[in-house]
Scaffold this motif. Sequence first.
Motif, PDB file in Angstrom:
ATOM      1  N   PRO A 143     -17.853   1.437  14.116  1.00  0.00           N
ATOM      2  CA  PRO A 143     -19.184   0.602  13.100  1.00  0.00           C
ATOM      3  C   PRO A 143     -20.134  -0.411  14.044  1.00  0.00           C
ATOM      4  O   PRO A 143     -19.308  -1.082  14.771  1.00  0.00           O
ATOM      5  CB  PRO A 143     -18.078   0.074  11.588  1.00  0.00           C
ATOM      6  N   GLY A 144     -21.365  -0.391  13.637  1.00  0.00           N
ATOM      7  CA  GLY A 144     -22.633  -1.125  14.411  1.00  0.00           C
ATOM      8  C   GLY A 144     -22.676  -1.393  13.099  1.00  0.00           C
ATOM      9  O   GLY A 144     -23.412  -0.770  12.020  1.00  0.00           O
ATOM     10  N   PRO A 145     -24.446  -1.774  13.587  1.00  0.00           N
ATOM     11  CA  PRO A 145     -25.120  -3.103  11.642  1.00  0.00           C
ATOM     12  C   PRO A 145     -26.083  -1.889  12.149  1.00  0.00           C
ATOM     13  O   PRO A 145     -26.653  -2.049  10.371  1.00  0.00           O
ATOM     14  CB  PRO A 145     -25.633  -4.368  13.418  1.00  0.00           C
ATOM     15  N   ARG A 146     -26.011  -0.868  12.880  1.00  0.00           N
ATOM     16  CA  ARG A 146     -27.151   0.526  11.898  1.00  0.00           C
ATOM     17  C   ARG A 146     -26.229   1.216  12.199  1.00  0.00           C
ATOM     18  O   ARG A 146     -26.967   2.338  11.997  1.00  0.00           O
ATOM     19  CB  ARG A 146     -28.744   0.429  13.305  1.00  0.00           C
ATOM     20  N   GLY A 147     -25.282   1.709  11.852  1.00  0.00           N
ATOM     21  CA  GLY A 147     -25.092   3.072  11.966  1.00  0.00           C
ATOM     22  C   GLY A 147     -23.316   2.849  12.705  1.00  0.00           C
ATOM     23  O   GLY A 147     -22.595   1.917  13.272  1.00  0.00           O
ATOM     24  N   MET A 148     -22.618   4.279  12.788  1.00  0.00           N
ATOM     25  CA  MET A 148     -21.832   4.831  13.398  1.00  0.00           C
ATOM     26  C   MET A 148     -21.699   5.037  14.892  1.00  0.00           C
ATOM     27  O   MET A 148     -23.437   5.330  15.468  1.00  0.00           O
ATOM     28  CB  MET A 148     -20.881   6.052  12.946  1.00  0.00           C
ATOM     29  N   LEU A 149     -21.260   3.730  15.675  1.00  0.00           N
ATOM     30  CA  LEU A 149     -21.904   4.236  18.051  1.00  0.00           C
ATOM     31  C   LEU A 149     -20.959   4.593  18.193  1.00  0.00           C
ATOM     32  O   LEU A 149     -19.575   4.787  18.347  1.00  0.00           O
ATOM     33  CB  LEU A 149     -21.804   2.017  17.774  1.00  0.00           C
ATOM     34  N   LYS A 150     -21.535   5.819  19.165  1.00  0.00           N
ATOM     35  CA  LYS A 150     -19.801   6.251  19.351  1.00  0.00           C
ATOM     36  C   LYS A 150     -19.124   6.030  20.733  1.00  0.00           C
ATOM     37  O   LYS A 150     -19.955   4.971  21.592  1.00  0.00           O
ATOM     38  CB  LYS A 150     -20.848   6.795  20.592  1.00  0.00           C
ATOM     39  N   ILE A 151     -18.058   5.779  20.614  1.00  0.00           N
ATOM     40  CA  ILE A 151     -16.801   5.743  21.643  1.00  0.00           C
ATOM     41  C   ILE A 151     -17.011   6.211  22.793  1.00  0.00           C
ATOM     42  O   ILE A 151     -16.673   8.167  22.382  1.00  0.00           O
ATOM     43  CB  ILE A 151     -15.800   5.407  20.657  1.00  0.00           C
ATOM     44  N   VAL A 152     -17.045   6.026  24.001  1.00  0.00           N
ATOM     45  CA  VAL A 152     -17.241   7.446  25.187  1.00  0.00           C
ATOM     46  C   VAL A 152     -15.863   7.851  25.189  1.00  0.00           C
ATOM     47  O   VAL A 152     -14.832   7.153  24.695  1.00  0.00           O
ATOM     48  CB  VAL A 152     -17.712   7.009  26.244  1.00  0.00           C
ATOM     49  N   GLN A 153     -16.168   9.582  25.697  1.00  0.00           N
ATOM     50  CA  GLN A 153     -14.492   9.957  25.673  1.00  0.00           C
ATOM     51  C   GLN A 153     -14.076  10.819  27.144  1.00  0.00           C
ATOM     52  O   GLN A 153     -14.928  11.013  27.555  1.00  0.00           O
ATOM     53  CB  GLN A 153     -14.063  11.333  24.976  1.00  0.00           C
ATOM     54  N   ILE A 154     -13.484   9.682  28.349  1.00  0.00           N
ATOM     55  CA  ILE A 154     -13.542   9.633  29.526  1.00  0.00           C
ATOM     56  C   ILE A 154     -12.082  10.431  30.347  1.00  0.00           C
ATOM     57  O   ILE A 154     -12.199  10.425  31.260  1.00  0.00           O
ATOM     58  CB  ILE A 154     -13.898   8.248  29.971  1.00  0.00           C
ATOM     59  N   GLY A 155     -11.337  10.751  28.881  1.00  0.00           N
ATOM     60  CA  GLY A 155     -10.414  11.449  29.239  1.00  0.00           C
ATOM     61  C   GLY A 155     -10.525  12.707  29.685  1.00  0.00           C
ATOM     62  O   GLY A 155     -11.883  13.484  29.808  1.00  0.00           O
ATOM     63  N   ARG A 156      -8.999  13.828  29.855  1.00  0.00           N
ATOM     64  CA  ARG A 156      -9.179  15.314  30.427  1.00  0.00           C
ATOM     65  C   ARG A 156      -8.247  15.979  29.511  1.00  0.00           C
ATOM     66  O   ARG A 156      -7.414  15.327  28.889  1.00  0.00           O
ATOM     67  CB  ARG A 156      -8.619  15.559  32.028  1.00  0.00           C
ATOM     68  N   VAL A 157      -8.573  17.257  29.777  1.00  0.00           N
ATOM     69  CA  VAL A 157      -7.026  17.944  28.584  1.00  0.00           C
ATOM     70  C   VAL A 157      -6.744  18.925  29.944  1.00  0.00           C
ATOM     71  O   VAL A 157      -6.995  18.737  31.035  1.00  0.00           O
ATOM     72  CB  VAL A 157      -8.174  18.872  27.913  1.00  0.00           C
ATOM     73  N   ILE A 158      -5.133  18.917  29.384  1.00  0.00           N
ATOM     74  CA  ILE A 158      -4.471  19.689  31.008  1.00  0.00           C
ATOM     75  C   ILE A 158      -3.403  20.430  30.436  1.00  0.00           C
ATOM     76  O   ILE A 158      -2.859  19.999  29.065  1.00  0.00           O
ATOM     77  CB  ILE A 158      -3.359  17.820  30.751  1.00  0.00           C
ATOM     78  N   VAL A 159      -3.319  21.309  30.430  1.00  0.00           N
ATOM     79  CA  VAL A 159      -2.801  22.883  29.974  1.00  0.00           C
ATOM     80  C   VAL A 159      -1.983  23.059  31.077  1.00  0.00           C
ATOM     81  O   VAL A 159      -2.163  23.975  32.216  1.00  0.00           O
ATOM     82  CB  VAL A 159      -4.189  23.553  29.720  1.00  0.00           C
ATOM     83  N   GLN A 160      -0.592  23.262  30.392  1.00  0.00           N
ATOM     84  CA  GLN A 160       0.465  23.285  31.533  1.00  0.00           C
ATOM     85  C   GLN A 160       0.363  24.982  31.491  1.00  0.00           C
ATOM     86  O   GLN A 160      -0.233  25.691  30.890  1.00  0.00           O
ATOM     87  CB  GLN A 160       1.403  22.304  31.438  1.00  0.00           C
TER      88      GLN A 160
END
Length: 354
Positions: A206-223
């Motif tokens: 939540p931010g003062p003017r609406g929703m703030l995006k949280i960066v997604q800097i992980g990966r997907v690991i498929v075995q």
Amino acid sequence: MEFNQFFPPHDGISLRELASHLGAELLDDSAGNRRIRSVAPVARAAEGQVCYLRSRKGRGDLASCHASAIICEPAIRPIIPDNIPVLLTAKPETAFAMAGALLHPAALRPGAVVSGSTGVHPAAHVDPTAQLEPGVEIEPMAVIGARAEIGSGTRIGAGAVIGADVKIGRDCAIAPGATVIAALLGNGVIIHNGARIGQDGFGYAPGPRGMLKIVQIGRVIVQDNVEIGANTTIDRGTMDDTVVGEGTKIDNLVQIGHNVRIGRHCGIVSGVGIAGSTTIGNGVMIGGASGINGHITIGDGAQIAAMSGVIADVPAGARYGGVPARPLKDFLRDVAEAMARSDERAKLKGDRNE
């Protein structure tokens, strides 16, 4: 059904050879030279086809069955007509799957769109910095990003997009229209049409003017040896990785959120939604249209009934069902009591109307 041009019949294998391949017992050795070319359902199986009967509920289908052989377990053997050779096994469904793989190998993974195409098609785009091992097939309109690495024997389907720095192992099949970004894939992975692997997870503050995006800097690991169904989505992690364990099979239209960790040899059926940061153990089975809450743990070997809502941890080996999900015996008791109350109300209403 008549001849199927999409998955044509096998050149043929003797029933004796098929029995040996399946580890099944052929009860009538005089039928051992019959040629088996394809699989079929019991009700319309014809000469040259093999089918299997999993329970006595399918007994009525035997009236129209003309199969060259039928696979069943010992308990079912007495109801099989004498004119149909029997392949006897304790695991008929497994044997039938093995027979299908032998007779129709092209149906095991997404096939080529362009007949006879090998190597990199001229209509594909492969970044000059990408590394392809010998034997990789890239179909028309596929895009391979910068520094991507793809192992030998892998096919990238028409219109698929493989993002920058993605690594894909050997003998994989990426079907037409799939996208793979921010991901590392092992060997023998199958990704069906329209699947989306590695896109943003859903995270906002939540931010003062609406929703703030949280960066997604992980990966997907498929075995290794994972299969991911059509139009399924697997979000990359926020800062840690989203992981799908070896041998797990995921149906069509499944949503897997960021940071989810799925163990080995799980089965996840269509319509399931798994919220972020959930941990799922090895050998877990989740029925269709179930919703799994975030930040919980489902223990090894647990089974979740279809259309369940799991809001808290599930112990290893447990069988849960319902909304909210609870031990299956408790859920079934609650359903029985609710039905009894409903019947009682209906009876009282009927008595008043008389």
